[in-house]
Design an enzyme around this catalytic site. Structure first.
Site, mmCIF file in Angstrom:
data_model
loop_
_atom_site.group_PDB
_atom_site.id
_atom_site.type_symbol
_atom_site.label_atom_id
_atom_site.label_comp_id
_atom_site.label_asym_id
_atom_site.label_seq_id
_atom_site.Cartn_x
_atom_site.Cartn_y
_atom_site.Cartn_z
ATOM 1 C CD GLU A 166 -3.104 -0.853 2.186
ATOM 2 O OE1 GLU A 166 -3.163 0.220 2.809
ATOM 3 O OE2 GLU A 166 -3.965 -1.741 2.293
ATOM 4 C CD GLU A 352 -3.711 -5.493 4.182
ATOM 5 O OE1 GLU A 352 -4.499 -4.593 4.555
ATOM 6 O OE2 GLU A 352 -2.483 -5.358 4.200
HETATM 7 C C1 GCO Z 1 -2.498 -2.193 5.108
HETATM 8 C C2 GCO Z 1 -3.306 -1.966 6.172
HETATM 9 C C3 GCO Z 1 -3.226 -2.807 7.353
HETATM 10 C C4 GCO Z 1 -4.367 -2.311 8.177
HETATM 11 C C5 GCO Z 1 -5.674 -2.703 7.552
HETATM 12 C C6 GCO Z 1 -6.861 -2.185 8.285
HETATM 13 O O1 GCO Z 1 -2.525 -1.206 4.650
HETATM 14 O O2 GCO Z 1 -1.951 -3.129 4.643
HETATM 15 O O3 GCO Z 1 -3.257 -0.654 6.550
HETATM 16 O O4 GCO Z 1 -1.946 -2.661 7.861
HETATM 17 O O5 GCO Z 1 -4.274 -2.784 9.456
HETATM 18 O O6 GCO Z 1 -5.764 -2.195 6.262
HETATM 19 O O7 GCO Z 1 -6.876 -0.789 8.195
#
Ligand code: GCO
Length: 444
Positions: A166, A352
């Site tokens: 991300e 995710e």
């Molecule tokens: C990511 C995420 C996770 C978060 C999840 C819930 O970006 O890979 O930020 O680390 O915990 O998206 O917000």
């Protein structure tokens, strides 16, 4: 049944990230990351929470691996803490830190769980921040050295490797909105971080490939599912600009070798960071990419705000998760169709997906019904996408266990497994048991 809608070789797993679960912030030679520093600053993280202890996964590795066996997952997506293995970001290697990931990988292998590693899930060694962090071009080169080291030392037991998780968050939330480390609020910094991060991805892929050409390499993105507030030409225009700013800023250079021209025009700070040949470096062919999806982004035209001149529009669906995010499974199919229509993309995994459902333990059990419904509806959309021919190869529930939810600290629980932060006791939630049955039905 849901399980029968996924091909036999479809991978079901769970995901975590180093800073969110490991704790042991000063153990065995690890040094600080920008998230250690940021979370220790007053007012940055809800409740003053830090990653010092988190789930203490560093010390509970074997027990946590056993929990994965109990859940029955076929794959585990985790990230490597750069400051644990290169405490100063570059230079001296911390063998004890590498040893932790050796034990993790051996533990996965002996349990028959596939290993999906991420090199960067936001824990930049603090020493590198002193030179400008992601706004400094040199960080891209230093990242490539780190990528080579990990590939050389751990690559033999990895099923896939990912450069960044991300980058939208680390670039925009960290450098423009200031709500994530390092907490900057500047478009100039954000545009530098955007380009340096993209460059680091390209150099990282080259480094991984030269070390271990057969290893499957990818990038995990959280593309926004941008939905215009109305059908008006103005709102549709806003959605297009928002796509350029939020998605094109990464998908363009990585998959097409070019930034969107509207982004270059709208954010003049970007161009001065770009040197000849950078875009060729960034545009490396990838074996796969990862999609993280939670909620859509609804936008309306807002000419008075800075580029992309898109204000946020209210949610349409009444249901929200406990973090306040609209539950809209259709956003998942929308974004996949948009991206495959717009870019030439390889196969993908949903790396995710999940819900903040803060249901607590009662009589030894956690009835997180909302999470079960969230996962069921989104997996239904995933199955539809496969049926329509999209090359989706696997799904990772976020997250294996409750953990440090960045600026929200420990207040938001995303786990299939509950963590009592006082005692470090783990309790498999109803959603975890539900996932186990789904996986068992799929295996059968
Ligand atoms: C990511 C995420 C996770 C978060 C999840 C819930 O970006 O890979 O930020 O680390 O915990 O998206 O917000």
């Amino acid at each position: 049944a849901l399980a029968a809608r996924f091909p036999a070789d479809f991978l079901f797993g769970t995901a975590t990230a180093s800073f969110q679960i490991e704790g042991a912030a000063q153990a065995d030679g690890r040094k600080a990351s920008i998230w250690d520093a940021f979370s220790h600053m007053p007012g940055r993280v809800k409740g003053g929470d830090t990653g010092d202890v988190a789930c203490d996964h560093y010390h509970k590795l074997e027990a946590d691996l056993d929990l994965m066996t109990e859940l029955g997952v076929a794959a585990y997506r985790f990230s490597i803490a750069w400051p644990r293995i290169l405490p100063d970001g570059a230079g001296a290697v911390n063998e004890t830190g590498i040893g932790f990931y050796d034990r993790l990988l051996d533990g996965l292998q002996s349990r028959g769980v596939k290993a999906f590693a991420t090199l960067y899930h936001w824990d930049l060694p603090l020493a590198l921040m002193g030179r400008g962090g992601w706004t400094d071009r040199d960080t891209a080169r230093i990242f490539a050295d780190y990528a080579s080291l990990v590939t050389a030392r751990l690559g033999d037991r990895l099923d896939t490797i990912v450069t960044f998780n991300e980058p939208w968050c680390s670039v925009y939330m960290g450098h423009l909105m200031g709500v994530h480390a390092p907490g900057e609020r500047s478009i100039e910094a954000a545009m530098a971080a955007l380009h340096v991060t993209n460059l680091a991805h390209g150099l990282g892929v080259q480094a991984i490939r030269s070390e271990r050409p057969e290893l499957s390499v990818g990038l995990v993105l959280n593309p926004m599912s941008v939905l215009p507030a109305s059908d008006s030409a103005a709102d549709r225009g806003a959605a297009e600009r928002a796509n350029d700013f939020h998605n094109g800023a990464f998908f363009g250079p990585v998959f097409e070798g070019a930034y969107p021209s509207a982004l270059l025009d709208g954010c003049p700070d970007l161009s001065r960071n770009i040197q000849p040949c950078d875009l060729e470096v960034i545009n490396q062919p990838l074996d796969f990419w990862g999609l993280n999806y939670y909620t859509p982004m609804r936008v309306k035209d807002d000419p008075s705000s800075p580029f992309p001149h898109a204000g946020s529009a209210p949610p349409v669906q009444p249901e929200k998760t406990d973090i306040g995010w609209e539950i809209e499974p259709a956003g998942l199919s929308h974004v996949v169709k948009y991206l495959y229509g717009r870019y030439q993309l390889p196969e993908f995994f949903i790396t995710e997906n999940g819900a903040a459902d803060n249901t607590e333990v009662e009589n030894g059990a956690v009835s997180d019904v909302m999470r079960v419904e969230y996962l069921t509806s989104h997996l239904g959309v995933a199955a539809d996408l496969i049926a329509e021919g999209y090359p989706l190869k696997g799904y990772f529930a976020w997250s294996l266990m409750d953990n440090f939810e960045w600026a929200e600290g420990y207040s938001m629980r995303f786990g299939l497994i509950h963590v009592d932060y006082e005692t470090q006791v783990r309790t498999i939630k109803q959603s975890g048991h539900w996932y186990t049955s789904l996986l068992a039905a799929h295996a059968a």
